[in-house]
Write a protein that holds these residues in place. Sequence first.
Motif: not given
Length: 283
Positions: A37-40, A67-73, A85-92
């Motif tokens: 998350i920090s890297f994202s 929103i899923f962050r690292l697969g978790r809601i 707002l979503i974070l790239p690479c870690t959020d879907s």
Amino acid sequence: MDTDNEEVAMKKSRRHERQTALENSEYEIGFCGWVLISFSILLMLLTLPISIWMCIKIVKEYERAIIFRLGRILRGGAKGPGLILILPCTDSFINVDMRTITFDIPPQEVLTKDSVTVSVDGVVYYRVQDATLAVANITNADAATRLLAQTTLRNVLGTKNLAEILSDREEIAHSMQATLDDATDDWGIKVERVEIKDVKLPVQLQRAMAAEAEASREARAKVIAAEGEMNASRALKEASLVIAESPSGLQLRYLQTLSTIAAEKNSTIIFPLPLEMMRGFIK
């Protein structure tokens, strides 16, 4: 009324417990998760303002975003409407339509309780009440609701007679709605309305019912005609008793009959012949 309110409150409580269990906290992702998350976040800051167009999403008024962050809601459940707002690479994220959806139940061949095969179809109105449960608890909520509606229709009608199916459509629809609503509560879906569209009977059964109805109508017509003749005979009997009391009344009735015949512009004249004269000739 109090029982219905208690059931609604219990459903809301269970739904809230399930939703809380699904919404995992951000702080349970572990050390590696925090590193990612920090890297994202760092990557997003380094690529500003280009990355902002990838991070900001728009959720429409009738939609909710999971929103899923690292697969978790994420905590808080569904987001929106508006900007998220979503974070790239870690959020879907997944958009869920919250509007009422309607679909037709295909005609189902049902064997009724009195062993009659009928074809029945209907229509179902439902909406997603809890977007989190609709995404996390089932793969395809729409397809599952359609299949469940078909099965419920067959099960409910299988316990009814043909006469009940033809006359108690509203009761059957309410029973189906209650059954579907209870079954789809774990999926976050609210079944708002169920309607029975058409009941198709076999051709032979239609002919038999038509013949039965026609025979019933003919029987009622004969009864009504017999009652009319009986009433007419009673009226004639009373009229004959009145005329017998006054012999001149028969002559007045004869003159009235002549007046009626003359009004029709014909030359036919009827002379009544007393039966006493005929008796004399017969003797």
